[in-house]
Design a protein around this motif. Structure first.
Motif, PDB file in Angstrom:
ATOM      1  N   GLN A 196       8.409  24.121  -1.078  1.00 11.76           N
ATOM      2  CA  GLN A 196       8.591  23.241   0.070  1.00 11.76           C
ATOM      3  C   GLN A 196       7.646  22.038   0.035  1.00 11.76           C
ATOM      4  N   ILE A 197       6.939  21.862  -1.086  1.00 13.85           N
ATOM      5  CA  ILE A 197       5.895  20.852  -1.183  1.00 13.85           C
ATOM      6  C   ILE A 197       6.356  19.691  -2.058  1.00 13.85           C
ATOM      7  N   ALA A 198       6.161  18.484  -1.561  1.00 12.78           N
ATOM      8  CA  ALA A 198       6.438  17.275  -2.330  1.00 12.78           C
ATOM      9  C   ALA A 198       5.111  16.657  -2.768  1.00 12.78           C
ATOM     10  N   ILE A 199       4.934  16.493  -4.070  1.00 13.45           N
ATOM     11  CA  ILE A 199       3.724  15.905  -4.649  1.00 13.45           C
ATOM     12  C   ILE A 199       4.052  14.490  -5.117  1.00 13.45           C
ATOM     13  N   GLU A 200       3.379  13.506  -4.541  1.00 12.83           N
ATOM     14  CA  GLU A 200       3.566  12.120  -4.947  1.00 12.83           C
ATOM     15  C   GLU A 200       2.639  11.806  -6.119  1.00 12.83           C
ATOM     16  N   TYR A 201       3.158  11.123  -7.142  1.00 12.86           N
ATOM     17  CA  TYR A 201       2.349  10.864  -8.333  1.00 12.86           C
ATOM     18  C   TYR A 201       2.737   9.525  -8.961  1.00 12.86           C
ATOM     19  N   GLU A 202       1.868   9.065  -9.850  1.00  7.68           N
ATOM     20  CA  GLU A 202       2.126   7.892 -10.681  1.00  7.68           C
ATOM     21  C   GLU A 202       1.995   8.304 -12.142  1.00  7.68           C
ATOM     22  N   ASP A 203       2.918   7.859 -12.956  1.00  5.89           N
ATOM     23  CA  ASP A 203       2.924   8.169 -14.382  1.00  5.89           C
ATOM     24  C   ASP A 203       2.956   6.846 -15.142  1.00  5.89           C
ATOM     25  N   HIS A 204       1.788   6.426 -15.635  1.00  4.40           N
ATOM     26  CA  HIS A 204       1.665   5.150 -16.314  1.00  4.40           C
ATOM     27  C   HIS A 204       1.776   5.327 -17.824  1.00  4.40           C
ATOM     28  N   ASN A 205       2.494   4.431 -18.477  1.00  2.00           N
ATOM     29  CA  ASN A 205       2.669   4.445 -19.941  1.00  2.00           C
ATOM     30  C   ASN A 205       3.215   5.781 -20.441  1.00  2.00           C
TER      31      ASN A 205
END
Length: 271
Positions: free
Chosen positions: A8-17
């Motif tokens: 039930q958990i949404a994890i926001e992330y950034e994936d660079h290169n």
């Protein structure tokens, strides 16, 4: 920016290169912050094409707020599941303060996934009885009062007082992250962190290159804690960032980035 769903958990992330060929760097933020604390490092390290992944831990930033109690094990498992979703097998993993303890927990659970460790302004010891009472009392206070009063009180320990005056934008960034953290998420992490295990024994089994960084003026996790980890971890490197408090990556980004880059460059691309 992406969103990873686990239960039930949404994890926001950034994936660079994401096409980078060097061992990816994953950075774990501290408490009570969010992934934006790593912006200077993401920008610097990403220039050479290295893949860099940063996320908001559950309960922080733009990720799902989780009340109750969140153990360090849960944070570490979230990272492992995010990496599985991205198809990433092995990483260099770094964290600051609570983020560093999450890195230690990740090493305890998933040592074979690591190519290197970065432990910044953190400590390996289990919480003391007094510390457990203090963290649980603080969790109660955050739920009662919100983040504002606490953030105002601890700013001068997060950022060295001289740097608050010298770099007001850094102080405002740190204060904004603290004030913007959901109290329920921060309280849940405090309760989980109060029950953390002792990582001294597991750190003695580290078999990958390890960088230990600490601000010379850090009051939360002083140089003595960094030296302890340096003694425990075979072949580790210790770097003291002069004139910085608990957040040398933001207070002295040029010095921190230079140290981090040199360490990353020393890690072989292939095992």
């Amino acid at each position: 920016m992406g969103t990873f769903i686990t239960g039930q958990i949404a994890i926001e992330y950034e994936d660079h290169n994401p096409e980078g060929t060097k061992p990816p760097l994953v950075l774990v933020h501290g408490h009570p912050f969010d992934r934006s604390m790593w912006t200077p490092q993401v920008q610097h390290v990403g220039r050479d094409g290295r893949r860099v992944i940063v996320s908001d831990l559950r309960g922080y930033g733009r990720s799902t707020v989780v009340p109750g109690k969140t153990p360090l094990r849960t944070f570490a498992q979230d990272i492992a599941e995010l990496l599985d979703d991205l198809g990433v097998a092995e990483i260099v993993l770094g964290g600051l303060s609570m983020g560093g303890q999450i890195v230690m927990e990740f090493h305890r659970l998933f040592p074979d996934r690591l190519r290197g460790l970065v432990l910044a302004d953190t400590a390996p010891q289990a919480e003391t009885e007094e510390g457990r009472r203090t963290r649980n009392a603080m969790a109660d206070r955050l739920l009662r009062e919100g983040m504002g009063p606490h953030a105002d009180e601890v700013l001068s320990k997060m950022v060295a007082p001289a740097n608050i005056r010298r770099f007001p934008a850094v102080a405002e960034h740190v204060l904004g992250m603290m004030r913007g953290t959901p109290p329920e998420g921060a309280a849940a992490a405090l309760r989980g962190r109060a029950e953390r295990p002792d990582y001294v024994a597991s750190l003695s089994r580290v078999r990958v290159p390890t960088l230990i960084v600490v601000g010379s003026d850090d009051e939360f996790t002083p140089i003595a804690d960094a030296r302890l980890m340096h003694r425990i971890i075979p072949g580790s490197t210790l770097a003291v960032v002069e004139g910085a408090g608990h957040m040398p990556n933001l207070e002295r980004p040029a010095e921190f980035n230079e140290t981090l880059q040199k360490f990353l460059d020393s890690i072989p691309q292939e095992q």
